[in-house]
Design a protein around this motif. Structure first.
Motif, PDB file in Angstrom:
ATOM      1  N   LYS A   1       0.825  -1.221   0.000  1.00  0.00           N
ATOM      2  CA  LYS A   1       0.000   0.000   0.000  1.00  0.00           C
ATOM      3  C   LYS A   1       0.853   1.263   0.000  1.00  0.00           C
TER       4      LYS A   1
ATOM      5  N   GLN B   1       0.860   9.702   6.936  1.00  0.00           N
ATOM      6  CA  GLN B   1       0.272   8.771   5.964  1.00  0.00           C
ATOM      7  C   GLN B   1       0.479   7.321   6.404  1.00  0.00           C
TER       8      GLN B   1
ATOM      9  N   LEU C   1      -2.422   4.580   7.253  1.00  0.00           N
ATOM     10  CA  LEU C   1      -2.536   3.330   6.496  1.00  0.00           C
ATOM     11  C   LEU C   1      -2.460   2.080   7.372  1.00  0.00           C
TER      12      LEU C   1
END
Length: 193
Positions: free
Chosen positions: A97, A110, A114
């Motif tokens: 990802k 981020q 995630l």
């Protein structure tokens, strides 16, 4: 200068984090992180045959990120060699990802978004922080070695462009002699240093 002498103590845990950056022959960059946790004593663990021996890794984990000159992740691979539970390595593919993310400003936020909670491995996710600073050091030093990077100036910074490092740490404060020496147009301190 080393730390001061501590009071008498007993070692209970060691974590070793190693991050390395590589310039690939295809002009991309590989950033590899490796983390190993050990304990100086034997302890019980059902998933590892009943116990983990002293100094045997409790955690042994790797991440490789392939990035371009702009520090955008082109590929990601995670591997768990040692973990306390047999289930842990099943999370490895989820670190794909990271592909498409920028390792610049906002990276840690981020990553935490995630891989929050059960969406990731705490230890693999922690490893991504020092990997980002390693990526910066790797790409920036690669540029400083005279490698032409996507039409940018040799140092990666044009003379009148605001330095990306400005205000990023104590030595890059606008009042620092480091800024005066490297980017005098952005120096805001006392000229009599």
């Amino acid at each position: 200068m080393p730390l001061s002498t501590p009071v008498a103590r007993k070692e209970m845990h060691t974590r070793i984090v190693t991050c390395k950056g590589y310039l690939r022959e295809d002009d991309l960059w590989d950033i590899e992180g490796h983390m190993v946790d050990t304990k100086p004593y034997r302890f019980e663990n059902i998933d590892r045959g009943g116990h983990i021996e002293a100094e045997e890794p409790l955690h042994g984990m790797w991440i490789r990120l392939t990035i371009n000159d702009r520090m955008i992740v082109q590929d990601a691979e995670a591997s768990i060699d040692f973990s306390p539970y047999n289930h842990c390595p099943k999370i490895n593919p989820d670190y794909k990802k990271l592909i498409g993310l920028s390792m610049g400003l906002g990276w840690n936020k981020q990553v935490r978004t995630l891989f929050r909670g059960t969406a990731g491995c705490t230890h693999l996710t922690e490893l991504l922080g020092p990997m980002a600073t390693t990526a910066f050091q790797t790409v920036f030093s690669g540029r400083n070695e005279g490698r032409k990077v996507e039409g940018k100036a040799e140092m990666g910074i044009k003379p009148k462009e605001r330095p990306a490092l400005l205000n990023s740490c104590h030595s890059y404060a606008p009042t620092s002699p480091v800024i005066l020496r490297h980017w005098p147009d952005y120096y805001e301190g006392d000229e009599d240093l």
